[in-house]
Scaffold this motif. Structure first.
Motif, PDB file in Angstrom:
ATOM      1  N   ALA A 274       0.831  -1.210   0.000  1.00  0.00           N
ATOM      2  CA  ALA A 274       0.000   0.000   0.000  1.00  0.00           C
ATOM      3  C   ALA A 274       0.860   1.253   0.000  1.00  0.00           C
ATOM      4  CB  ALA A 274      -0.924  -0.009   1.215  1.00  0.00           C
ATOM      5  N   LEU A 275       1.908   1.274   0.815  1.00  0.00           N
ATOM      6  CA  LEU A 275       2.766   2.450   0.889  1.00  0.00           C
ATOM      7  C   LEU A 275       3.673   2.571  -0.332  1.00  0.00           C
ATOM      8  CD1 LEU A 275       3.651   2.260   4.690  1.00  0.00           C
ATOM      9  CD2 LEU A 275       2.015   3.786   3.558  1.00  0.00           C
ATOM     10  N   MET A 276       4.040   1.444  -0.937  1.00  0.00           N
ATOM     11  CA  MET A 276       4.785   1.497  -2.200  1.00  0.00           C
ATOM     12  C   MET A 276       3.912   2.089  -3.303  1.00  0.00           C
ATOM     13  SD  MET A 276       6.815  -2.166  -2.297  1.00  0.00           S
ATOM     14  CE  MET A 276       7.674  -1.831  -3.855  1.00  0.00           C
ATOM     15  N   ALA A 277       2.659   1.646  -3.366  1.00  0.00           N
ATOM     16  CA  ALA A 277       1.747   2.153  -4.394  1.00  0.00           C
ATOM     17  C   ALA A 277       1.516   3.649  -4.229  1.00  0.00           C
ATOM     18  CB  ALA A 277       0.422   1.397  -4.328  1.00  0.00           C
ATOM     19  N   GLU A 278       1.450   4.109  -3.002  1.00  0.00           N
ATOM     20  CA  GLU A 278       1.278   5.530  -2.723  1.00  0.00           C
ATOM     21  C   GLU A 278       2.458   6.344  -3.245  1.00  0.00           C
ATOM     22  OE1 GLU A 278      -0.203   7.537   1.270  1.00  0.00           O
ATOM     23  OE2 GLU A 278       1.926   7.027   1.403  1.00  0.00           O
ATOM     24  N   ALA A 279       3.670   5.757  -3.187  1.00  0.00           N
ATOM     25  CA  ALA A 279       4.889   6.492  -3.558  1.00  0.00           C
ATOM     26  C   ALA A 279       5.305   6.300  -5.002  1.00  0.00           C
ATOM     27  CB  ALA A 279       6.035   6.052  -2.643  1.00  0.00           C
ATOM     28  N   SER A 280       4.727   5.319  -5.698  1.00  0.00           N
ATOM     29  CA  SER A 280       5.208   4.953  -7.031  1.00  0.00           C
ATOM     30  C   SER A 280       4.329   5.528  -8.140  1.00  0.00           C
ATOM     31  CB  SER A 280       5.257   3.425  -7.156  1.00  0.00           C
ATOM     32  OG  SER A 280       5.678   3.043  -8.436  1.00  0.00           O
ATOM     33  N   ALA A 282       4.493   4.228 -11.227  1.00  0.00           N
ATOM     34  CA  ALA A 282       4.137   3.051 -12.025  1.00  0.00           C
ATOM     35  C   ALA A 282       3.509   1.990 -11.130  1.00  0.00           C
ATOM     36  CB  ALA A 282       5.392   2.501 -12.710  1.00  0.00           C
ATOM     37  N   ALA A 283       2.886   1.012 -11.750  1.00  0.00           N
ATOM     38  CA  ALA A 283       2.291  -0.083 -10.988  1.00  0.00           C
ATOM     39  C   ALA A 283       3.376  -0.868 -10.259  1.00  0.00           C
ATOM     40  CB  ALA A 283       1.517  -1.008 -11.920  1.00  0.00           C
ATOM     41  N   VAL A 284       3.130  -1.144  -9.005  1.00  0.00           N
ATOM     42  CA  VAL A 284       4.074  -1.934  -8.213  1.00  0.00           C
ATOM     43  C   VAL A 284       3.995  -3.388  -8.656  1.00  0.00           C
ATOM     44  CG1 VAL A 284       4.656  -2.732  -5.884  1.00  0.00           C
ATOM     45  CG2 VAL A 284       3.838  -0.385  -6.245  1.00  0.00           C
ATOM     46  N   ARG A 285       5.132  -4.012  -8.828  1.00  0.00           N
ATOM     47  CA  ARG A 285       5.165  -5.437  -9.169  1.00  0.00           C
ATOM     48  C   ARG A 285       5.079  -6.262  -7.894  1.00  0.00           C
ATOM     49  NH1 ARG A 285      10.145  -5.686 -13.603  1.00  0.00           N
ATOM     50  NH2 ARG A 285       9.253  -4.192 -15.086  1.00  0.00           N
ATOM     51  N   THR A 286       4.096  -7.138  -7.827  1.00  0.00           N
ATOM     52  CA  THR A 286       3.906  -7.974  -6.644  1.00  0.00           C
ATOM     53  C   THR A 286       3.843  -9.433  -7.052  1.00  0.00           C
ATOM     54  OG1 THR A 286       1.489  -7.703  -6.804  1.00  0.00           O
ATOM     55  CG2 THR A 286       2.692  -6.187  -5.355  1.00  0.00           C
ATOM     56  N   CYS A 287       4.196 -10.298  -6.110  1.00  0.00           N
ATOM     57  CA  CYS A 287       4.109 -11.732  -6.392  1.00  0.00           C
ATOM     58  C   CYS A 287       3.703 -12.472  -5.129  1.00  0.00           C
ATOM     59  CB  CYS A 287       5.440 -12.269  -6.916  1.00  0.00           C
ATOM     60  SG  CYS A 287       6.769 -12.303  -5.705  1.00  0.00           S
ATOM     61  N   THR A 288       3.021 -13.567  -5.325  1.00  0.00           N
ATOM     62  CA  THR A 288       2.614 -14.428  -4.228  1.00  0.00           C
ATOM     63  C   THR A 288       2.636 -15.863  -4.696  1.00  0.00           C
ATOM     64  OG1 THR A 288       0.915 -14.800  -2.549  1.00  0.00           O
ATOM     65  CG2 THR A 288       0.148 -14.365  -4.763  1.00  0.00           C
ATOM     66  N   ILE A 289       2.849 -16.760  -3.753  1.00  0.00           N
ATOM     67  CA  ILE A 289       2.715 -18.181  -4.058  1.00  0.00           C
ATOM     68  C   ILE A 289       1.504 -18.712  -3.313  1.00  0.00           C
ATOM     69  CG2 ILE A 289       5.162 -18.566  -4.533  1.00  0.00           C
ATOM     70  CD1 ILE A 289       5.387 -19.805  -1.738  1.00  0.00           C
TER      71      ILE A 289
END
Length: 628
Positions: A274-280, A282-289
């Motif tokens: 959430a805080l990365m998206a607020e500061a970026s 461009a779209a933040v790259r995220t990953c999950t397994i």
């Protein structure tokens, strides 16, 4: 991120063979696949393997500036500000990265430079003018550093134990106290090593070795204090906490390579995203397994957070029982590591590395802000202890706990043995038992008489009790958090993240372990960390503007590691093999008849020994690599 190594002769400045440095960094090539460097001078040699993150074309290491040479693993997040300050003092920079700040910073401030650094790091710096080798490790212990004094009088150091093992003069002799520590805690803590004589520089410490003066004890340069309390309303303190979280995230988003985040769907990783998206921009790259196992798959929760913040999201289903990874983990951890979640951590790091070179994680918030369930239980037990006379409580609950059966098969309310034993003990002793894996009683049966005699009274829990007793703290939760930050965090959590991420050439940054955030969190009133059974209370309350209540307040899930079921199924043959292990039998560490009974009881479903059997498996595999 990088791998470092070095050799220093504190006495006579004997020549250092560059081939030895080359061997020590070659075995750490996974930590730095983008390049290598070796530098030697009379009495000293430094080596480096580089994973390029900042100033990709420049900043080769080992790096020199006049009489100073450094080999460095880490990131200094405030290097731009320090660079500006040093330039005002007359420093002239020739690179655009953070490494050179260490050289000019040492020249300007000496060891006091460490107080100015905001980052994760381990480095070795040689000052030819003063004949000094200076080794330092970051406050939290994010980055590792091992060292050993060798028979030729030299001091050798390396990021990983395998770097030291590449030196031909290191004798591979096991230390039985580390076996006790591992069986108790599930990892070998930072004040121990399975290879006798090898030491780990403690988090927040430095080691300054002067020519002709021998090797002194490390000196602590940072500590966290729970002794003071911040004043102010929950709203005001929550805003300050959120501001520090925001600073931690933004400072860790500087990189010259693709950057992203782990997103489990839990509160900590979701807060970071959430805080990365607020500061970026461009779209933040995220990953999950995810796992094909009901009750353990958080992909839907992660996907909801990814949709909320419009991230560039990637999810992948993995097998939680990919046993082919066991030997991979044994190789990268060197010492035995019994935290079964390392399997899943390796898998999510490998997934992230397909798309990014740097990933932010949510590690550290549980320790800094009382997020683990064990804090809630410890607080409840302390309230009961405060109501009863010590002598009556110890006699009554202690006796009941010793006689109560270990009912692993029973419904949870009937599994009272651990609680009764805890109430019969003082708080520090009880918490030290609570963070362990294999109880003192079981270890007394499992360790051989020869091993118990060699331990000479050493007991793994005593380090926790000492840390809690001496903690700069006000109450029981303070003391428990302090001990976890000093022992559990660097020994288990950060070791797990470092080794699994470095295994695939991925740099992981932990913004919720920014030291300014940790120091502030330690001043919060205990009721703002743990309230009504809710850990990280103020953090969650402050994040309600960003995240839905389901994300913030649903029970913590974590990675699935069905170890107990494995040893009754697919790993049943491995359990049986432990009973016939020649290495374990010849080591003299264990009573092999007890090992056989544990396997029989577990496979028969009478007692759950799954975690202990996993430890024995990892101990056997690691000892085979180290000594076999």
């Amino acid at each position: 991120m990088c791998g470092i190594a070095g050799i220093f002769h504190p006495g006579t400045p004997k020549p250092v063979d560059p081939a030895r440095i080359a061997a020590m960094i070659a075995v750490q090539a996974h930590r730095g696949p983008d390049g290598e460097g070796i530098w030697t001078a009379p009495g000293v040699g430094l080596g480096h393997r580089r994973l390029s993150i900042i100033d990709l074309a420049g900043s080769p290491q080992p790096m020199q500036a006049g009489a100073l040479t450094v080999t460095y693993n880490g990131e200094i997040y405030n290097f731009a500000e320090l660079r500006g300050e040093l330039e005002l003092k007359g420093a002239r920079f020739v690179t655009g990265g953070d490494t050179e700040v260490l050289l000019h910073g040492w020249r300007a401030w000496g060891p006091a430079m460490l107080d100015r650094l905001n980052g994760m790091f381990a480095f070795g710096l040689h000052d030819a003018d003063t004949g000094t080798l200076f080794l330092a490790r970051d406050r939290m212990g994010v980055k590792p550093l091992h060292y050993v004094e060798l028979s030729d009088g030299s001091l050798a150091f390396a990021s990983e134990l395998k770097g030291l093992l590449a030196h031909p003069l290191l004798r591979r002799v096991p230390d039985v106290t580390a076996v006790e520590d591992f069986l108790a805690l599930g990892y070998v803590p930072d004040d121990a090593c399975l290879v006798a004589g090898v030491r780990k520089l403690p988090a927040g410490h430095f080691l300054q070795v002067q020519r002709w003066q021998g090797v002194p004890r490390p000196r602590q340069w940072w500590d966290v204090s729970f002794a003071d309390r911040a004043s102010g309303s929950a709203k005001a303190l929550g805003e300050e906490l959120l501001a520090r979280m925001r600073d931690g995230v933004r400072s860790r988003m500087v990189a010259d390579v693709p950057l992203g985040a782990f997103l489990s769907g839990g509160v900590d990783s979701s807060a970071v995203v959430a805080l990365m998206a607020e500061a970026s921009k461009a779209a933040v790259r995220t990953c999950t397994i995810g796992f094909d196992e009901a009750g353990h798959d958080e992909r839907a929760h992660a996907a909801a957070v990814a949709q909320r913040f419009a991230t560039d999201h990637h999810a992948q289903v993995v097998r939680p029982d990919d046993f082919s990874l066991i030997d991979t983990l044994v190789h990268h951890f060197d010492e035995p590591f019994g935290d079964g979640s390392a399997l899943a951590t390796y898998q999510v790091a490998a997934l992230a590395r397909q798309r990014v070179t740097v990933a932010l994680s949510g590690d550290g918030a549980d320790e800094a802000l009382a997020g683990y369930r064990r804090y809630k239980f410890h607080a409840a037990e302390e309230r009961v202890r405060g109501l009863l006379p010590d002598r009556w409580r110890a006699a009554t609950f202690g006796t009941l706990g010793r006689w109560y059966p270990k009912a692993d098969w029973a419904p949870r309310p009937l599994r009272a043995k651990a609680t009764l034993l805890a109430l019969g003990s003082d708080g520090d002793e009880a918490y030290a038992r609570a963070v362990g894996v294999t109880s003192p009683e079981l270890r007394a049966r499992l360790l051989s008489g020869e091993a118990r005699r060699a331990l000479a009274g050493h007991r793994a829990e005593d380090r926790y009790i000492a840390a809690m007793r001496d903690a700069p703290a006000r109450d029981a939760i303070d003391r428990a958090q302090y001990a976890d930050i000093k022992i559990w965090l660097p020994g288990d959590i950060l070791t797990k993240v470092d080794r699994t991420s470095m295994a695939v050439g991925l740099e992981v940054r932990e913004p919720l372990l920014d030291h300014r955030l940790v120091e502030f969190a330690a001043t919060l009133p205990a009721a703002m960390r743990l309230r009504g059974g809710t850990g990280k209370w103020l953090m969650k309350r402050s994040l309600e503007r960003y995240l839905p209540r389901d994300t913030l307040y649903r029970p913590k899930m974590g990675f699935v590691t069905p170890i107990s079921a494995w040893f009754r199924g697919a790993l049943g043959h491995e359990a049986e093999a432990l009973t016939r292990s020649r290495l374990l039998g010849d080591s003299g560490w264990l009573d092999m008849a007890t090992v056989g009974r544990l396997v029989e009881e577990h496979r028969g479903g009478r007692v759950d020994h799954g975690r202990t059997l996993w430890q024995l498996l990892m101990l056997e595999r690691s000892a085979r690599r180290l000594f076999g």
